[in-house]
Write a protein that holds these residues in place. Structure first.
Motif, PDB file in Angstrom:
ATOM      1  N   LYS A 112     -27.249  11.790 -53.078  1.00  0.00           N
ATOM      2  CA  LYS A 112     -26.437  13.171 -52.561  1.00  0.00           C
ATOM      3  C   LYS A 112     -25.153  13.208 -52.964  1.00  0.00           C
ATOM      4  CE  LYS A 112     -26.014  12.361 -47.965  1.00  0.00           C
ATOM      5  NZ  LYS A 112     -26.426  12.754 -46.525  1.00  0.00           N
ATOM      6  N   PHE A 113     -24.451  12.097 -53.072  1.00  0.00           N
ATOM      7  CA  PHE A 113     -22.970  12.190 -53.459  1.00  0.00           C
ATOM      8  C   PHE A 113     -22.776  11.833 -54.837  1.00  0.00           C
ATOM      9  CE2 PHE A 113     -23.543   9.856 -49.219  1.00  0.00           C
ATOM     10  CZ  PHE A 113     -22.969  11.197 -48.387  1.00  0.00           C
ATOM     11  N   LEU A 114     -23.604  11.527 -55.848  1.00  0.00           N
ATOM     12  CA  LEU A 114     -23.247  11.672 -57.208  1.00  0.00           C
ATOM     13  C   LEU A 114     -24.075  12.414 -58.033  1.00  0.00           C
ATOM     14  CD1 LEU A 114     -22.573   7.957 -58.058  1.00  0.00           C
ATOM     15  CD2 LEU A 114     -20.905   9.744 -58.344  1.00  0.00           C
ATOM     16  N   ASN A 115     -23.594  13.202 -58.907  1.00  0.00           N
ATOM     17  CA  ASN A 115     -24.315  13.851 -60.005  1.00  0.00           C
ATOM     18  C   ASN A 115     -23.702  14.103 -61.242  1.00  0.00           C
ATOM     19  OD1 ASN A 115     -22.433  16.389 -60.038  1.00  0.00           O
ATOM     20  ND2 ASN A 115     -22.872  16.735 -57.984  1.00  0.00           N
ATOM     21  N   GLU A 116     -24.402  15.016 -62.058  1.00  0.00           N
ATOM     22  CA  GLU A 116     -24.063  14.952 -63.456  1.00  0.00           C
ATOM     23  C   GLU A 116     -22.810  15.686 -63.770  1.00  0.00           C
ATOM     24  OE1 GLU A 116     -26.917  18.277 -62.322  1.00  0.00           O
ATOM     25  OE2 GLU A 116     -26.878  15.795 -62.479  1.00  0.00           O
ATOM     26  N   LEU A 136     -22.255  -0.769 -60.519  1.00  0.00           N
ATOM     27  CA  LEU A 136     -21.474   0.609 -60.416  1.00  0.00           C
ATOM     28  C   LEU A 136     -21.825   1.577 -61.514  1.00  0.00           C
ATOM     29  CD1 LEU A 136     -18.578  -0.469 -58.407  1.00  0.00           C
ATOM     30  CD2 LEU A 136     -20.747   0.280 -57.286  1.00  0.00           C
ATOM     31  N   ILE A 137     -21.523   1.199 -62.735  1.00  0.00           N
ATOM     32  CA  ILE A 137     -21.821   1.928 -64.078  1.00  0.00           C
ATOM     33  C   ILE A 137     -23.127   2.482 -63.925  1.00  0.00           C
ATOM     34  CG2 ILE A 137     -21.920   1.804 -66.378  1.00  0.00           C
ATOM     35  CD1 ILE A 137     -19.457  -0.039 -66.515  1.00  0.00           C
ATOM     36  N   GLU A 138     -24.172   1.372 -63.739  1.00  0.00           N
ATOM     37  CA  GLU A 138     -25.683   1.858 -63.610  1.00  0.00           C
ATOM     38  C   GLU A 138     -25.949   2.879 -62.765  1.00  0.00           C
ATOM     39  OE1 GLU A 138     -27.617  -1.947 -63.345  1.00  0.00           O
ATOM     40  OE2 GLU A 138     -26.770  -2.686 -65.429  1.00  0.00           O
ATOM     41  N   LEU A 139     -25.295   2.831 -61.564  1.00  0.00           N
ATOM     42  CA  LEU A 139     -25.489   3.854 -60.425  1.00  0.00           C
ATOM     43  C   LEU A 139     -25.074   5.245 -60.942  1.00  0.00           C
ATOM     44  CD1 LEU A 139     -24.369   2.012 -57.250  1.00  0.00           C
ATOM     45  CD2 LEU A 139     -26.742   2.215 -57.862  1.00  0.00           C
ATOM     46  N   CYS A 140     -24.071   5.219 -61.439  1.00  0.00           N
ATOM     47  CA  CYS A 140     -23.419   6.476 -61.955  1.00  0.00           C
ATOM     48  C   CYS A 140     -24.126   6.965 -62.991  1.00  0.00           C
ATOM     49  CB  CYS A 140     -21.917   6.081 -62.422  1.00  0.00           C
ATOM     50  SG  CYS A 140     -20.867   5.721 -61.138  1.00  0.00           S
ATOM     51  N   GLN A 141     -24.689   6.262 -63.958  1.00  0.00           N
ATOM     52  CA  GLN A 141     -25.504   6.666 -64.941  1.00  0.00           C
ATOM     53  C   GLN A 141     -26.918   7.187 -64.684  1.00  0.00           C
ATOM     54  OE1 GLN A 141     -25.750   2.924 -67.491  1.00  0.00           O
ATOM     55  NE2 GLN A 141     -24.095   3.835 -68.956  1.00  0.00           N
ATOM     56  N   GLN A 142     -27.341   6.701 -63.406  1.00  0.00           N
ATOM     57  CA  GLN A 142     -28.657   7.091 -62.881  1.00  0.00           C
ATOM     58  C   GLN A 142     -28.666   8.343 -62.590  1.00  0.00           C
ATOM     59  OE1 GLN A 142     -30.374   4.365 -59.967  1.00  0.00           O
ATOM     60  NE2 GLN A 142     -29.784   2.692 -61.139  1.00  0.00           N
ATOM     61  N   ALA A 143     -27.240   8.792 -61.952  1.00  0.00           N
ATOM     62  CA  ALA A 143     -26.890  10.197 -61.244  1.00  0.00           C
ATOM     63  C   ALA A 143     -26.416  11.066 -62.602  1.00  0.00           C
ATOM     64  CB  ALA A 143     -25.851   9.903 -60.396  1.00  0.00           C
ATOM     65  N   GLY A 144     -26.464  10.643 -63.665  1.00  0.00           N
ATOM     66  CA  GLY A 144     -25.828  11.506 -64.753  1.00  0.00           C
ATOM     67  C   GLY A 144     -24.393  11.739 -64.782  1.00  0.00           C
TER      68      GLY A 144
END
Length: 193
Positions: A112-116, A136-144
């Motif tokens: 809910k805290f990161l999105n595209e 951390l990059i991978e988490l961001c990529q998962q969120a778009g």
């Protein structure tokens, strides 16, 4: 950052050719004035990137990240290394190997805290082998979300972390770059900012 380099020289403790202890001002006891200056400098470097979120990993990355977020007027999110009982929503997860602790942890951030729409600045205290930032990059990529850059307080330039992250297409800015810790002495490279 001359102020940071001076503190490393004065208060850093070389434990081995690969380990620098900075617990007097970053990793255990935190100098809030220094952290505020570090956060402001990282925010200045990434000001044109229109950052909407600053992301770090617990625990030592939180202090510089919160000050960078404050300067950028953006929320700061830290990835947790252990799942809390209150984290019952959908999670973004990745595995991260810690060089200093010699263990692999699963890190997570609530989806809910990161999105595209997010433009992310990743901040961390150390860059060694690059595994924390990669996770951390991978988490961001998962969120778009788009990772606009990585701000590092201290980089161990003799390890392969920068190369790993730059190969992933993410710019790295380190405020202090260490060339060597040989013979108990800290030798510096030219910093990025």
């Amino acid at each position: 950052m001359e102020e940071l380099v001076r503190r490393i020289q004065e208060d850093g403790n070389v434990l081995s050719d690969g380990v620098l202890k900075v617990d007097r001002f970053i990793t255990h006891q935190v100098d809030p004035v220094l952290m505020e200056h570090i956060g402001a400098r990282l925010a200045e470097v990434f000001a044109e990137k229109k950052i909407t979120k600053v992301v770090t990993i617990e625990a030592s990355g939180i202090a510089p990240a919160i000050y960078a977020a404050q300067s950028l007027n953006a929320p700061m999110i830290f990835a947790r290394k252990a799942k809390s009982l209150t984290m019952d929503e959908e999670l973004l997860t990745s595995s991260v190997y810690s060089f200093t602790k010699q263990v692999t942890s699963t890190i997570s951030i609530s989806r809910k805290f990161l999105n595209e729409q997010d433009r992310v600045l990743i901040v961390d205290d150390f860059l060694a082998n690059g595994q924390a930032a990669k996770g951390l990059i991978e988490l961001c990529q998962q969120a778009g979300a788009q990772v606009e850059g990585i701000g590092i307080v201290i980089e161990k330039g003799f390890q392969m972390g920068r190369e790993l992250l730059e190969d992933m297409g993410v710019p790295v800015v380190s405020l202090a770059r260490i060339e060597s810790l040989e013979n108990g002495k800290v030798s510096f490279k030219q910093a990025d900012a």
